[in-house]
Scaffold this motif. Structure first.
Motif, short mmCIF file in Angstrom:
data_model
loop_
_atom_site.label_atom_id
_atom_site.label_comp_id
_atom_site.label_asym_id
_atom_site.label_seq_id
_atom_site.Cartn_x
_atom_site.Cartn_y
_atom_site.Cartn_z
N VAL A 1 0.80 -1.22 0.00
CA VAL A 1 0.00 0.00 0.00
C VAL A 1 0.84 1.27 0.00
N ALA A 2 2.10 1.18 0.40
CA ALA A 2 2.92 2.39 0.52
C ALA A 2 3.21 3.01 -0.84
N ALA A 3 3.59 2.19 -1.81
CA ALA A 3 3.83 2.67 -3.19
C ALA A 3 4.72 3.91 -3.22
N GLY A 4 5.73 3.93 -2.36
CA GLY A 4 6.68 5.02 -2.35
C GLY A 4 6.27 6.23 -1.56
N HIS A 5 5.06 6.23 -1.02
CA HIS A 5 4.59 7.38 -0.25
C HIS A 5 5.12 7.30 1.18
N ALA A 6 5.46 8.45 1.75
CA ALA A 6 6.04 8.45 3.09
C ALA A 6 5.55 9.65 3.88
N THR A 7 4.22 9.76 4.03
CA THR A 7 3.65 10.79 4.88
C THR A 7 2.54 10.18 5.72
N ARG A 8 2.37 10.72 6.90
CA ARG A 8 1.33 10.21 7.79
C ARG A 8 -0.06 10.44 7.20
N ALA A 9 -0.25 11.60 6.58
CA ALA A 9 -1.56 11.95 6.02
C ALA A 9 -1.97 10.98 4.92
N TYR A 10 -1.01 10.53 4.13
CA TYR A 10 -1.31 9.58 3.04
C TYR A 10 -1.93 8.31 3.60
N PHE A 11 -1.31 7.75 4.64
CA PHE A 11 -1.79 6.48 5.18
C PHE A 11 -3.12 6.63 5.90
N GLU A 12 -3.35 7.75 6.55
CA GLU A 12 -4.59 7.92 7.30
C GLU A 12 -5.80 8.07 6.38
N LYS A 13 -5.57 8.44 5.11
CA LYS A 13 -6.67 8.57 4.14
C LYS A 13 -6.69 7.41 3.14
N LEU A 14 -5.81 6.47 3.32
CA LEU A 14 -5.62 5.38 2.35
C LEU A 14 -6.84 4.48 2.25
N GLU A 15 -7.23 4.14 1.03
CA GLU A 15 -8.23 3.10 0.79
C GLU A 15 -7.48 1.78 0.64
N ILE A 16 -7.65 0.89 1.59
CA ILE A 16 -6.93 -0.38 1.56
C ILE A 16 -7.52 -1.28 0.48
N PRO A 17 -6.67 -1.90 -0.35
CA PRO A 17 -7.17 -2.81 -1.38
C PRO A 17 -8.11 -3.86 -0.80
N GLU A 18 -9.13 -4.21 -1.56
CA GLU A 18 -10.19 -5.08 -1.04
C GLU A 18 -9.65 -6.43 -0.58
N ALA A 19 -8.69 -7.01 -1.33
CA ALA A 19 -8.15 -8.32 -0.95
C ALA A 19 -7.44 -8.26 0.39
N LEU A 20 -6.67 -7.20 0.62
CA LEU A 20 -5.96 -7.04 1.89
C LEU A 20 -6.95 -6.76 3.02
N ARG A 21 -7.90 -5.89 2.77
CA ARG A 21 -8.93 -5.61 3.77
C ARG A 21 -9.66 -6.90 4.17
N GLY A 22 -9.99 -7.71 3.17
CA GLY A 22 -10.69 -8.96 3.44
C GLY A 22 -9.86 -9.91 4.28
N ALA A 23 -8.54 -9.98 3.99
CA ALA A 23 -7.65 -10.86 4.75
C ALA A 23 -7.55 -10.42 6.21
N ILE A 24 -7.47 -9.11 6.44
CA ILE A 24 -7.40 -8.59 7.81
C ILE A 24 -8.68 -8.91 8.56
N LEU A 25 -9.81 -8.68 7.93
CA LEU A 25 -11.09 -8.88 8.61
C LEU A 25 -11.39 -10.36 8.83
N THR A 26 -10.94 -11.22 7.91
CA THR A 26 -11.09 -12.66 8.13
C THR A 26 -10.31 -13.11 9.35
#
Length: 214
Positions: A49-74
């Motif tokens: 998800v980082a894709a070269g980005h390195a700011t706190r604001a980027y991650f706090e607004k990030l839309e997590i890919p559906e496959a990763l979100r699904g794995a976390i919630l499972t």
């Protein structure tokens, strides 16, 4: 890619994937210690998800890919849902001459799927807080080489908790164990909310703990 993995799968050699906290907790589980069940959102997920980005604001607004979100919630559902602790686990933690306690974020009593996803995002972003970046700068660590995993564990209500140092934190004496503890969760001690914790010592071959009143 290995994105979400049970905590029990890790050992101390897995620092690059699980971060320092995740790797050491896995080692404790292997040693038979009573560690609350959990899973790790690995550094591979962070890289995805980082894709070269390195700011706190980027991650706090990030839309997590559906496959990763699904794995976390499972993995969360397999824990039984309910309250969890969501803990940052960076690849640069507790190095010789450096203590990273409090540099990245931890969230306690997180409840629900949306709350969990938000806490994971915020843990990723905390790698790039002003405090964490300044501390790495002071130590001369390469920011490009640092990654972060997130440990999610079943929340345990504690009557008392704290931190054990395997060397005296003041003198560096490795023949002396020091335990700082307080009532309730250990976060009160490590955050500085409790400024005069109950302190106990064990020295030399005599490992009987002697408590000193706060």
């Amino acid at each position: 890619m290995t994105l979400v993995v049970p905590l029990s799968s890790f050992r101390r050699g897995d620092l690059a994937l699980a971060g320092g906290k995740g790797a050491n907790l896995g080692e404790l589980i292997a040693g038979g210690f009573p560690v609350p069940a959990g899973f790790v959102v690995t550094t591979a997920a962070y890289d995805l998800v980082a894709a070269g980005h390195a700011t706190r604001a980027y991650f706090e607004k990030l839309e997590i890919p559906e496959a990763l979100r699904g794995a976390i919630l499972t993995a969360y559902r397999e824990l039984g849902g309910g309250p969890v602790a969501v803990r940052s686990s960076a690849t640069a933690e507790d190095l010789p001459g450096a203590a990273f306690a409090g540099q990245q974020d931890t969230y306690l009593n997180v409840v629900g799927e949306d709350g969990l996803i938000d806490a994971v995002r915020r843990c990723w972003g905390s790698l790039w807080s002003e405090r964490a970046v300044a501390y790495r700068d002071r130590l001369g660590l390469d920011h490009a080489e640092v990654r972060i995993a997130v440990v999610v564990q079943r929340m345990v209500a504690a009557e008392a908790a704290g931190v054990m140092f395997t060397a005296d934190p003041v003198t560096g004496d490795r023949g002396r164990l020091v335990v700082d503890a307080g009532t309730g969760l250990g976060e009160a001690v490590v955050s500085g909310l409790v400024t005069r914790p109950l302190r106990a010592h064990a020295a030399g071959r005599d490992r009987r703990v002697r408590a000193r009143p706060p």
